[in-house]
Design a protein around this motif. Structure first.
Motif, PDB file in Angstrom:
ATOM      1  N   ALA A 144      43.279  46.887  37.656  1.00 15.33           N
ATOM      2  CA  ALA A 144      43.554  47.955  37.960  1.00 15.33           C
ATOM      3  C   ALA A 144      44.736  48.037  38.951  1.00 15.33           C
ATOM      4  CB  ALA A 144      42.761  49.655  37.660  1.00 15.33           C
ATOM      5  N   LEU A 145      44.311  47.611  40.246  1.00 13.38           N
ATOM      6  CA  LEU A 145      44.480  47.583  41.723  1.00 13.38           C
ATOM      7  C   LEU A 145      46.175  46.794  41.172  1.00 13.38           C
ATOM      8  CD1 LEU A 145      42.191  48.407  44.016  1.00 13.38           C
ATOM      9  CD2 LEU A 145      43.653  49.832  43.163  1.00 13.38           C
ATOM     10  N   ARG A 146      45.660  45.864  41.292  1.00  8.75           N
ATOM     11  CA  ARG A 146      47.390  45.020  40.442  1.00  8.75           C
ATOM     12  C   ARG A 146      48.122  45.268  39.300  1.00  8.75           C
ATOM     13  NH1 ARG A 146      42.757  41.119  41.578  1.00  8.75           N
ATOM     14  NH2 ARG A 146      42.829  40.639  38.796  1.00  8.75           N
ATOM     15  N   ALA A 147      48.342  46.025  38.349  1.00  6.09           N
ATOM     16  CA  ALA A 147      48.524  46.702  37.188  1.00  6.09           C
ATOM     17  C   ALA A 147      49.421  47.860  38.111  1.00  6.09           C
ATOM     18  CB  ALA A 147      47.762  47.120  36.295  1.00  6.09           C
ATOM     19  N   LEU A 148      48.624  48.455  38.645  1.00  7.54           N
ATOM     20  CA  LEU A 148      49.081  49.378  39.008  1.00  7.54           C
ATOM     21  C   LEU A 148      50.139  49.450  40.443  1.00  7.54           C
ATOM     22  CD1 LEU A 148      46.338  52.095  39.307  1.00  7.54           C
ATOM     23  CD2 LEU A 148      47.986  52.264  38.043  1.00  7.54           C
ATOM     24  N   ASN A 149      50.451  48.360  41.125  1.00  5.91           N
ATOM     25  CA  ASN A 149      51.161  47.791  41.996  1.00  5.91           C
ATOM     26  C   ASN A 149      52.077  47.492  41.123  1.00  5.91           C
ATOM     27  OD1 ASN A 149      50.140  48.517  44.442  1.00  5.91           O
ATOM     28  ND2 ASN A 149      48.710  45.904  44.192  1.00  5.91           N
ATOM     29  N   GLN A 150      52.825  46.440  40.658  1.00  6.64           N
ATOM     30  CA  GLN A 150      53.300  46.569  39.762  1.00  6.64           C
ATOM     31  C   GLN A 150      54.595  47.386  39.013  1.00  6.64           C
ATOM     32  OE1 GLN A 150      52.289  43.492  36.582  1.00  6.64           O
ATOM     33  NE2 GLN A 150      51.282  41.874  38.002  1.00  6.64           N
ATOM     34  N   SER A 151      53.521  48.436  38.419  1.00  9.37           N
ATOM     35  CA  SER A 151      54.013  49.968  38.344  1.00  9.37           C
ATOM     36  C   SER A 151      53.521  51.078  37.731  1.00  9.37           C
ATOM     37  CB  SER A 151      54.637  49.934  36.316  1.00  9.37           C
ATOM     38  OG  SER A 151      55.213  50.463  35.626  1.00  9.37           O
ATOM     39  N   ASN A 152      53.259  51.835  38.769  1.00  5.94           N
ATOM     40  CA  ASN A 152      52.812  52.998  38.801  1.00  5.94           C
ATOM     41  C   ASN A 152      53.432  54.433  38.486  1.00  5.94           C
ATOM     42  OD1 ASN A 152      50.280  54.237  40.005  1.00  5.94           O
ATOM     43  ND2 ASN A 152      51.214  54.477  41.820  1.00  5.94           N
ATOM     44  N   ASN A 153      53.727  53.740  37.303  1.00  5.17           N
ATOM     45  CA  ASN A 153      54.413  55.683  36.963  1.00  5.17           C
ATOM     46  C   ASN A 153      53.676  56.052  36.000  1.00  5.17           C
ATOM     47  OD1 ASN A 153      54.819  54.431  34.823  1.00  5.17           O
ATOM     48  ND2 ASN A 153      56.862  53.535  35.007  1.00  5.17           N
ATOM     49  N   THR A 154      54.003  57.255  35.788  1.00  9.56           N
ATOM     50  CA  THR A 154      53.024  58.512  34.838  1.00  9.56           C
ATOM     51  C   THR A 154      52.826  56.907  33.142  1.00  9.56           C
ATOM     52  OG1 THR A 154      53.227  59.950  35.547  1.00  9.56           O
ATOM     53  CG2 THR A 154      52.357  60.315  33.723  1.00  9.56           C
ATOM     54  N   GLU A 155      53.601  57.335  32.964  1.00  4.62           N
ATOM     55  CA  GLU A 155      53.715  56.031  31.533  1.00  4.62           C
ATOM     56  C   GLU A 155      52.850  54.570  31.881  1.00  4.62           C
ATOM     57  OE1 GLU A 155      56.491  54.181  28.067  1.00  4.62           O
ATOM     58  OE2 GLU A 155      57.301  55.001  29.517  1.00  4.62           O
ATOM     59  N   ALA A 156      52.331  54.224  33.007  1.00  5.49           N
ATOM     60  CA  ALA A 156      52.291  52.822  33.217  1.00  5.49           C
ATOM     61  C   ALA A 156      50.378  53.057  32.825  1.00  5.49           C
ATOM     62  CB  ALA A 156      52.647  52.110  34.090  1.00  5.49           C
ATOM     63  N   LEU A 157      50.444  54.349  33.653  1.00  7.82           N
ATOM     64  CA  LEU A 157      48.486  55.003  34.460  1.00  7.82           C
ATOM     65  C   LEU A 157      48.517  55.230  32.794  1.00  7.82           C
ATOM     66  CD1 LEU A 157      46.521  55.358  35.924  1.00  7.82           C
ATOM     67  CD2 LEU A 157      47.930  57.611  36.676  1.00  7.82           C
ATOM     68  N   ASP A 158      49.426  56.010  32.419  1.00 12.15           N
ATOM     69  CA  ASP A 158      48.473  56.837  30.847  1.00 12.15           C
ATOM     70  C   ASP A 158      48.535  55.152  29.720  1.00 12.15           C
ATOM     71  OD1 ASP A 158      48.566  59.320  31.529  1.00 12.15           O
ATOM     72  OD2 ASP A 158      51.127  59.764  30.827  1.00 12.15           O
ATOM     73  N   LYS A 159      49.152  54.036  29.728  1.00 12.15           N
ATOM     74  CA  LYS A 159      48.558  53.276  29.207  1.00 12.15           C
ATOM     75  C   LYS A 159      48.128  52.765  29.509  1.00 12.15           C
ATOM     76  CE  LYS A 159      50.248  49.039  26.944  1.00 12.15           C
ATOM     77  NZ  LYS A 159      51.736  48.111  27.583  1.00 12.15           N
ATOM     78  N   LEU A 160      46.788  52.426  30.734  1.00  9.51           N
ATOM     79  CA  LEU A 160      45.709  51.152  31.262  1.00  9.51           C
ATOM     80  C   LEU A 160      44.719  52.357  31.249  1.00  9.51           C
ATOM     81  CD1 LEU A 160      46.885  50.735  35.220  1.00  9.51           C
ATOM     82  CD2 LEU A 160      46.674  49.204  33.412  1.00  9.51           C
ATOM     83  N   ALA A 161      45.351  53.586  30.750  1.00  6.56           N
ATOM     84  CA  ALA A 161      44.100  55.031  30.580  1.00  6.56           C
ATOM     85  C   ALA A 161      42.923  54.990  28.891  1.00  6.56           C
ATOM     86  CB  ALA A 161      44.088  56.161  31.964  1.00  6.56           C
TER      87      ALA A 161
END
Length: 257
Positions: A110-127
């Motif tokens: 998760a941290l690696r993915a969020l470091n690449q893209s940390n906008n709301t849309e990316a966070l929603d997709k991960l969650a």
């Protein structure tokens, strides 16, 4: 919003309510306004708390005492006149996902993915769309103490809202009690308040009876049907029951070792 704007009903309704065409912010306001009407405070428990000693069955009354005592439910689900829905509004790791997830590895991903893209849309997709949803609050705070932590659920109408937990893996309230009775699922981030409860089968039945007494009187028929259905399921299969852990014949760290 394009779909709502194209609907023959919604533009007029938004204009009447907000004086403007459908838009994202007003959509949120409209849904929130509806949700605030969902008040269910006319359950047998409420009548009992108001002084009607016959409002709850003897089993449910014993369950209430256990809920506030030995079963320790009140630690997170305090329920009273000033907090009538039964939640502390905090986030806890109770180990539900630990049965199938390696939290440490998942948090790293998760941290690696969020470091690449940390906008709301990316966070929603991960969650929502990945296994990283199992990390719970951690996805927002990135605080290790929040790994696997989810918000304490309210308890109103809990008897008719199966399945339970954030992932729907517990089919009955007996499963829920078995999960807590054995002390959750061991993992490095387990909330410190989760520990084996040493509840007997009769005590588990009583706590379940109390939880079914939290259903609003508008759903009496549904509540009775749900109780019978869950009771039948529990009679056939209790996949989360572990009496050795529940009664401290072994303790979780022994299993880890």
């Amino acid at each position: 919003m394009a779909a709502l704007s194209a609907d023959p009903a919604y533009p007029g309704l938004f204009q009447k309510a907000y004086g403007r065409a459908p838009n994202y912010d007003d959509l949120g306001r409209a849904i929130a306004s509806f949700e605030r009407t969902l008040i269910f405070l006319q359950a047998p428990f409420d009548r009992f708390a108001a002084g009607d000693n016959q409002a709850m069955s003897p089993a449910a009354q014993r369950g209430l005492a256990l809920f506030n005592g030995k079963a320790r439910c009140v630690s997170c689900h305090m329920i009273n006149s000033s907090n009538p829905i039964g939640t502390d509004n905090l986030f806890h790791n109770i180990g539900v996902s630990a049965r199938k997830q390696n939290f440490e590895a998942l948090a790293g991903q998760a941290l690696r993915a969020l470091n690449q893209s940390n906008n709301t849309e990316a966070l929603d997709k991960l969650a929502i769309q990945t296994d990283m949803s199992e990390l719970g609050r951690f996805l927002v705070t990135k605080n290790r103490g929040d790994i696997g932590a989810f918000k304490t659920e309210q308890l109103r109408n809990v008897g008719i809202t199966a399945p339970y937990m954030h992932d729907g893996t517990l089919r009955t309230l007996w499963d829920v009690m078995d999960h807590y009775n054995k002390g959750g699922e061991t993992n490095p981030y387990l909330d410190g308040g989760i520990e084996p409860l040493n509840l007997s089968e009769h005590e588990i039945d009583d706590v379940v009876a109390f939880m079914f007494a939290l259903t609003d009187t508008r759903f009496v028929a549904e509540n009775e049907a749900a109780f019978r259905a869950q009771q039948a399921l529990a009679a056939k299969n209790r996949p989360f029951r572990d009496n050795a852990l529940a009664h401290r014949e072994v303790v979780p760290f022994e299993l880890r070792v």
